[in-house]
Design a protein around this motif. Structure first.
Motif, mmCIF file in Angstrom:
data_model
loop_
_atom_site.group_PDB
_atom_site.id
_atom_site.type_symbol
_atom_site.label_atom_id
_atom_site.label_comp_id
_atom_site.label_asym_id
_atom_site.label_seq_id
_atom_site.Cartn_x
_atom_site.Cartn_y
_atom_site.Cartn_z
ATOM 1 N N SER A 101 0.868 -1.179 0.000
ATOM 2 C CA SER A 101 0.000 0.000 0.000
ATOM 3 C C SER A 101 0.901 1.224 0.000
ATOM 4 C CB SER A 101 -0.931 -0.004 1.213
ATOM 5 O OG SER A 101 -0.202 -0.132 2.407
ATOM 6 N N ASN A 102 0.431 2.292 -0.649
ATOM 7 C CA ASN A 102 1.238 3.512 -0.674
ATOM 8 C C ASN A 102 0.366 4.727 -0.911
ATOM 9 O OD1 ASN A 102 0.808 2.753 -3.429
ATOM 10 N ND2 ASN A 102 2.408 4.193 -4.013
ATOM 11 N N SER A 103 0.931 5.882 -0.532
ATOM 12 C CA SER A 103 0.263 7.158 -0.748
ATOM 13 C C SER A 103 1.325 8.242 -0.860
ATOM 14 C CB SER A 103 -0.681 7.474 0.412
ATOM 15 O OG SER A 103 -1.244 8.753 0.249
ATOM 16 N N ASN A 104 1.070 9.237 -1.687
ATOM 17 C CA ASN A 104 1.971 10.379 -1.816
ATOM 18 C C ASN A 104 1.426 11.592 -1.065
ATOM 19 O OD1 ASN A 104 3.822 8.993 -3.468
ATOM 20 N ND2 ASN A 104 2.554 9.370 -5.249
ATOM 21 N N ASP A 105 0.338 11.405 -0.329
ATOM 22 C CA ASP A 105 -0.275 12.469 0.454
ATOM 23 C C ASP A 105 0.141 12.331 1.917
ATOM 24 O OD1 ASP A 105 -1.603 13.556 -1.753
ATOM 25 O OD2 ASP A 105 -3.262 12.151 -1.538
ATOM 26 N N PRO A 106 0.008 13.412 2.713
ATOM 27 C CA PRO A 106 0.391 13.359 4.132
ATOM 28 C C PRO A 106 -0.280 12.198 4.861
ATOM 29 C CG PRO A 106 -0.094 15.608 3.507
ATOM 30 C CD PRO A 106 -0.473 14.739 2.336
ATOM 31 N N VAL A 107 0.500 11.606 5.763
ATOM 32 C CA VAL A 107 0.041 10.424 6.477
ATOM 33 C C VAL A 107 0.434 10.535 7.953
ATOM 34 C CG1 VAL A 107 2.118 9.078 5.989
ATOM 35 C CG2 VAL A 107 -0.007 7.907 6.368
ATOM 36 N N LYS A 108 -0.380 9.902 8.792
ATOM 37 C CA LYS A 108 -0.118 9.858 10.235
ATOM 38 C C LYS A 108 -0.162 8.384 10.644
ATOM 39 C CE LYS A 108 -2.470 11.373 14.421
ATOM 40 N NZ LYS A 108 -3.558 12.241 14.911
ATOM 41 N N VAL A 109 0.925 7.911 11.255
ATOM 42 C CA VAL A 109 1.029 6.516 11.665
ATOM 43 C C VAL A 109 1.134 6.460 13.184
ATOM 44 C CG1 VAL A 109 2.370 4.387 11.480
ATOM 45 C CG2 VAL A 109 2.193 5.918 9.521
ATOM 46 N N ILE A 110 0.292 5.646 13.785
ATOM 47 C CA ILE A 110 0.290 5.481 15.238
ATOM 48 C C ILE A 110 0.667 4.040 15.541
ATOM 49 C CG2 ILE A 110 -1.093 5.579 17.335
ATOM 50 C CD1 ILE A 110 -2.930 7.565 15.843
ATOM 51 N N LYS A 117 4.468 11.360 11.588
ATOM 52 C CA LYS A 117 3.829 12.098 10.489
ATOM 53 C C LYS A 117 4.836 12.229 9.361
ATOM 54 C CE LYS A 117 0.921 14.798 13.586
ATOM 55 N NZ LYS A 117 0.581 16.154 14.057
ATOM 56 N N SER A 118 4.364 12.019 8.128
ATOM 57 C CA SER A 118 5.237 12.172 6.969
ATOM 58 C C SER A 118 4.417 12.639 5.774
ATOM 59 C CB SER A 118 5.964 10.866 6.652
ATOM 60 O OG SER A 118 5.093 9.958 6.035
ATOM 61 N N LYS A 119 5.116 12.888 4.662
ATOM 62 C CA LYS A 119 4.450 13.385 3.463
ATOM 63 C C LYS A 119 4.013 12.272 2.528
ATOM 64 C CE LYS A 119 6.455 17.841 3.745
ATOM 65 N NZ LYS A 119 6.623 19.077 3.082
ATOM 66 N N GLY A 120 4.182 11.031 2.929
ATOM 67 C CA GLY A 120 3.767 9.887 2.130
ATOM 68 C C GLY A 120 4.384 8.623 2.685
ATOM 69 N N GLU A 127 6.620 -7.972 4.185
ATOM 70 C CA GLU A 127 7.988 -7.889 4.686
ATOM 71 C C GLU A 127 8.053 -7.151 6.024
ATOM 72 O OE1 GLU A 127 10.700 -6.354 1.760
ATOM 73 O OE2 GLU A 127 9.658 -7.406 0.143
ATOM 74 N N GLY A 128 6.970 -6.518 6.431
ATOM 75 C CA GLY A 128 6.945 -5.778 7.690
ATOM 76 C C GLY A 128 7.722 -4.474 7.632
ATOM 77 N N ILE A 129 7.789 -3.858 6.455
ATOM 78 C CA ILE A 129 8.564 -2.629 6.269
ATOM 79 C C ILE A 129 7.632 -1.503 5.817
ATOM 80 C CG2 ILE A 129 10.387 -1.524 4.921
ATOM 81 C CD1 ILE A 129 11.654 -4.300 4.590
ATOM 82 N N ILE A 130 7.782 -0.322 6.452
ATOM 83 C CA ILE A 130 7.075 0.876 6.006
ATOM 84 C C ILE A 130 8.135 1.912 5.660
ATOM 85 C CG2 ILE A 130 5.439 2.688 6.577
ATOM 86 C CD1 ILE A 130 4.201 0.838 8.655
ATOM 87 N N ILE A 131 8.097 2.404 4.428
ATOM 88 C CA ILE A 131 9.032 3.418 3.960
ATOM 89 C C ILE A 131 8.287 4.749 3.923
ATOM 90 C CG2 ILE A 131 10.507 4.152 2.049
ATOM 91 C CD1 ILE A 131 10.514 1.107 1.222
ATOM 92 N N PHE A 132 8.855 5.773 4.599
ATOM 93 C CA PHE A 132 8.210 7.079 4.656
ATOM 94 C C PHE A 132 8.873 8.032 3.688
ATOM 95 C CE2 PHE A 132 7.436 5.048 8.730
ATOM 96 C CZ PHE A 132 6.059 5.127 8.778
ATOM 97 N N GLU A 137 8.225 13.432 11.031
ATOM 98 C CA GLU A 137 8.177 13.949 12.403
ATOM 99 C C GLU A 137 7.653 12.819 13.295
ATOM 100 O OE1 GLU A 137 5.599 17.163 14.999
ATOM 101 O OE2 GLU A 137 5.646 17.337 12.825
ATOM 102 N N PHE A 138 8.427 12.504 14.351
ATOM 103 C CA PHE A 138 8.039 11.411 15.239
ATOM 104 C C PHE A 138 7.846 11.949 16.655
ATOM 105 C CE2 PHE A 138 8.940 7.669 17.946
ATOM 106 C CZ PHE A 138 7.950 6.840 17.474
#
Length: 141
Positions: A101-110, A117-120, A127-132, A137-138
């Motif tokens: 899954s991916n997005s190029n819009d601002p995102v908030k991960v809890i 918070k990141s821009k995408g 694989e258990g990997i999230i690339i921001f 900002e953490f």
């Protein structure tokens, strides 16, 4: 003799009529090799649970667009939640088979450690990997 001629004429017309019916039947059949275009499916205010190799994930959005059998587009405010994290963002693309899954819009991960918070993002779920993407900002709980 006329009776014999009368039967032959009737049989001739019956054969012609049956031939026309067979022609119409085969003419109206669609070829099996013809591809039919499918319309995209759209659902508004969508929420569901998806079972994948990595576990259960709850997805939701203002509008779900099914692009094809393996691709979904969550339009507007959307979210992905599982036992590890909650991703809140906009306009999220999901590749079901690859579990990406991916997005190029601002995102908030809890998650259990805090809020990011990141821009995408790009989530490689199997694989258990999230690339921001962009500035990140953490905030630690």
């Amino acid at each position: 003799m006329t009776r014999n001629l009368y039967k032959k004429i009737i049989n001739f017309f019956i054969i012609i009529f049956l031939a026309i019916q067979i022609f119409i039947y085969f003419y109206n059949q669609r070829p099996l090799s013809e591809n039919f275009s499918q319309k995209n499916m759209t659902v508004e205010n969508f929420s569901s649970i998806v079972l994948s190799k990595s576990g259960m994930t709850k997805i939701g959005s203002e509008k779900l667009n099914k692009i094809d059998e393996n691709n979904i587009y969550l339009e507007g405010n959307s979210y992905l939640e599982n036992k590890e994290y909650k991703i809140y963002g906009e306009n999220i693309f999901i590749k079901i088979e690859e579990e990406i899954s991916n997005s190029n819009d601002p995102v908030k991960v809890i998650n259990s450690m805090g809020i990011l918070k990141s821009k995408g993002f790009k989530n490689l779920d199997n694989e258990g990997i999230i690339i921001f993407k962009g500035e990140v900002e953490f905030l630690i709980d």
